[in-house]
Motif scaffolding. Structure first.
Motif, short mmCIF file in Angstrom:
data_model
loop_
_atom_site.label_atom_id
_atom_site.label_comp_id
_atom_site.label_asym_id
_atom_site.label_seq_id
_atom_site.Cartn_x
_atom_site.Cartn_y
_atom_site.Cartn_z
N ASP A 42 -10.93 42.07 -18.86
CA ASP A 42 -10.60 40.34 -18.76
C ASP A 42 -11.37 39.90 -20.30
O ASP A 42 -10.69 38.92 -21.10
CB ASP A 42 -10.44 39.77 -17.85
N ALA A 43 -12.42 40.14 -20.44
CA ALA A 43 -13.11 39.64 -21.08
C ALA A 43 -12.50 40.16 -23.03
O ALA A 43 -13.46 39.52 -23.70
CB ALA A 43 -14.78 39.93 -20.79
N ALA A 44 -12.29 41.82 -22.87
CA ALA A 44 -12.37 42.45 -24.15
C ALA A 44 -10.59 41.81 -24.44
O ALA A 44 -10.55 41.39 -26.02
CB ALA A 44 -12.28 43.12 -23.61
N ILE A 45 -9.79 41.24 -23.01
CA ILE A 45 -8.52 40.44 -23.29
C ILE A 45 -8.40 40.06 -24.02
O ILE A 45 -7.84 38.80 -25.06
CB ILE A 45 -7.60 40.44 -22.27
N ALA A 46 -9.68 38.53 -23.36
CA ALA A 46 -10.21 36.66 -23.93
C ALA A 46 -10.30 37.47 -25.87
O ALA A 46 -10.12 36.47 -26.36
CB ALA A 46 -10.90 36.72 -23.63
N ARG A 47 -11.76 38.17 -26.07
CA ARG A 47 -11.80 38.55 -27.20
C ARG A 47 -10.86 39.00 -28.13
O ARG A 47 -10.12 38.13 -29.19
CB ARG A 47 -13.33 39.21 -27.90
N LEU A 48 -9.10 39.61 -27.82
CA LEU A 48 -8.84 40.11 -28.89
C LEU A 48 -7.52 39.23 -28.85
O LEU A 48 -7.01 39.16 -30.11
CB LEU A 48 -7.97 41.66 -27.69
N THR A 49 -7.20 37.94 -27.42
CA THR A 49 -6.53 36.83 -27.62
C THR A 49 -6.72 35.85 -29.08
O THR A 49 -6.24 35.58 -29.37
CB THR A 49 -6.24 36.87 -26.12
N ALA A 50 -8.37 35.90 -28.67
CA ALA A 50 -8.80 35.05 -29.59
C ALA A 50 -8.82 35.25 -31.75
O ALA A 50 -8.43 34.59 -32.05
CB ALA A 50 -10.46 34.83 -29.71
N MET A 51 -9.29 36.76 -31.41
CA MET A 51 -8.82 37.11 -32.88
C MET A 51 -7.54 36.54 -33.52
O MET A 51 -7.61 36.15 -34.77
CB MET A 51 -9.34 38.91 -32.74
N HIS A 52 -6.76 37.42 -32.38
CA HIS A 52 -5.53 37.43 -32.77
C HIS A 52 -5.13 35.84 -33.25
O HIS A 52 -3.97 35.75 -34.11
CB HIS A 52 -4.13 37.96 -31.95
N ALA A 53 -5.47 35.29 -32.24
CA ALA A 53 -4.43 33.72 -33.13
C ALA A 53 -4.98 33.19 -33.30
O ALA A 53 -5.15 32.69 -34.85
CB ALA A 53 -5.39 32.39 -31.50
N LEU A 54 -7.02 33.81 -34.63
CA LEU A 54 -7.11 32.96 -35.53
C LEU A 54 -6.50 33.82 -37.01
O LEU A 54 -6.38 33.15 -38.07
CB LEU A 54 -8.64 33.95 -35.53
N VAL A 55 -6.37 34.66 -37.00
CA VAL A 55 -5.22 35.64 -37.09
C VAL A 55 -4.18 35.27 -37.76
O VAL A 55 -3.63 35.14 -38.84
CB VAL A 55 -5.26 37.20 -37.62
N GLU A 56 -3.74 34.73 -36.88
CA GLU A 56 -2.34 33.94 -37.01
C GLU A 56 -2.20 32.50 -37.90
O GLU A 56 -1.30 32.52 -38.25
CB GLU A 56 -1.85 33.79 -35.52
N ALA A 57 -3.27 32.07 -38.00
CA ALA A 57 -3.72 30.80 -37.92
C ALA A 57 -4.17 31.32 -39.71
O ALA A 57 -4.53 29.83 -40.49
CB ALA A 57 -4.90 30.42 -37.18
N GLY A 58 -4.34 32.26 -40.43
CA GLY A 58 -4.56 32.34 -41.54
C GLY A 58 -5.53 32.91 -42.17
O GLY A 58 -5.87 33.27 -43.06
N TRP A 59 -7.23 33.23 -40.87
CA TRP A 59 -7.88 34.11 -40.81
C TRP A 59 -8.17 35.36 -41.64
O TRP A 59 -6.38 35.89 -41.54
CB TRP A 59 -8.83 34.08 -39.83
N SER A 60 -8.60 35.94 -42.08
CA SER A 60 -8.33 37.04 -42.84
C SER A 60 -9.30 37.97 -41.33
O SER A 60 -10.07 37.47 -40.08
CB SER A 60 -9.45 37.67 -44.04
N PRO A 61 -8.24 39.42 -41.07
CA PRO A 61 -9.34 39.91 -39.52
C PRO A 61 -10.67 40.51 -39.75
O PRO A 61 -11.15 40.41 -38.11
CB PRO A 61 -8.46 41.45 -39.74
#
Length: 291
Positions: A42-61
């Motif tokens: 679950d912790a990995a899912i949360a980290r990946l979800t957070a990173m995905h949201a940031l990338v979708e908002a315009g951040w570089s990976p």
């Protein structure tokens, strides 16, 4: 623990991208099964979800991975930390903050802002469900009290019920009975799916939580729905869902009984819906329209 295929469904990130982010940025370090397959907790899912949201908002990976690694993505990201021209649309930690504050006025203001700026077609999958996962993880870690979690859930339930009531109906829409089985009370996921169904063109008969098998049978025979949807939000719900599916099959064997939620694949009865609310709702309504 989730396979890479299941993790891709939960996060909305293609499996190839998950593997690349792991190798290139080290955002997660999944465990391995005896056969060498990746397994995400679950912790990995949360980290990946957070990173995905940031990338979708315009951040570089790379910057998104650094932000996730810093541990600050569970709270609101400061405007100064955002890349130029990007908006903070990936704030998945707002529910965690609200659960900690227990302030009704702040709750009303924050949810007003979230619901006002949300894209109705993607809100449930892209913000609500990931934000609820963040809240659940915070509760498991002891960062949020039971009172705080209930405070947020009750407010969200009122909001979502109002949204469901506000979806206009259509003539000759397929009727779908939606709810939870005996003993199951975590309604937010199944209520969100009821909204997705209504927006896709179904007439939703929402019966809420903790409905025993005999009550499901009565509703299925008196309301004559074209399909039934039962949520399976926790592992504890699986036996009751199996009993309900069996009872419905005994009285209306032709009735499609669909199961959704985190533990849908554990039921072994009914038809799993998958983990995208919008895609599943669209598929259900299209199927019922054809039949």
């Amino acid at each position: 623990m989730y396979t890479v295929k299941h993790a891709a469904v939960l996060t909305g990130i293609p499996a190839e991208t998950l593997r690349m982010w792991e190798r290139r940025y080290g955002v997660v370090a999944p465990a391995r099964s005896e056969g060498g397959y990746r397994l995400y907790d679950d912790a990995a899912i949360a980290r990946l979800t957070a990173m995905h949201a940031l990338v979708e908002a315009g951040w570089s990976p790379r910057r998104a991975a650094e932000q996730v690694a810093s541990g600050t993505t569970l709270g609101r990201t400061s405007d100064a930390a955002m890349p130029e021209g990007a908006e903070d649309e990936g704030d998945l930690g707002v529910l965690v903050r609200l659960a900690r504050d227990l302030d009704p006025r702040v709750m009303a203001r924050e949810l007003d802002e979230v619901f006002a700026r949300a894209d109705a077609d993607t809100f449930l999958d892209d913000w609500l469900m990931p934000a609820l996962r963040q809240l659940g993880l915070a509760w498991q870690r002891g960062e949020v009290s039971v009172a705080g979690e209930h405070f947020v859930s009750a407010s969200l339930q009122r909001r979502l019920a109002a949204v469901l009531d506000g979806v206009p109906g259509t003539d000759d829409a397929p009727r779908v009975l939606v709810g939870l089985a005996r003993g199951s009370r975590h309604e937010l996921g199944v209520l969100a799916f009821a909204i997705a169904l209504a927006r896709a063109g179904a007439e939703v008969v929402y019966v809420g939580g903790d409905l025993p098998p005999d009550s499901w049978v009565v509703a299925a025979t008196t309301q004559r729905p074209d399909a039934v949807v039962i949520g399976v939000p926790s592992a504890d719900d699986v036996p009751a869902v199996r009993d309900t599916v069996s009872a419905l099959g005994a009285v209306r064997p032709e009735l499609p009984v669909l199961v959704g939620g985190r533990h849908q694949d554990d039921v072994g009865a009914g038809e799993p819906l998958g983990h995208s609310l919008r895609d599943a709702a669209t598929a259900v309504v299209a199927r019922l329209a054809r039949s």
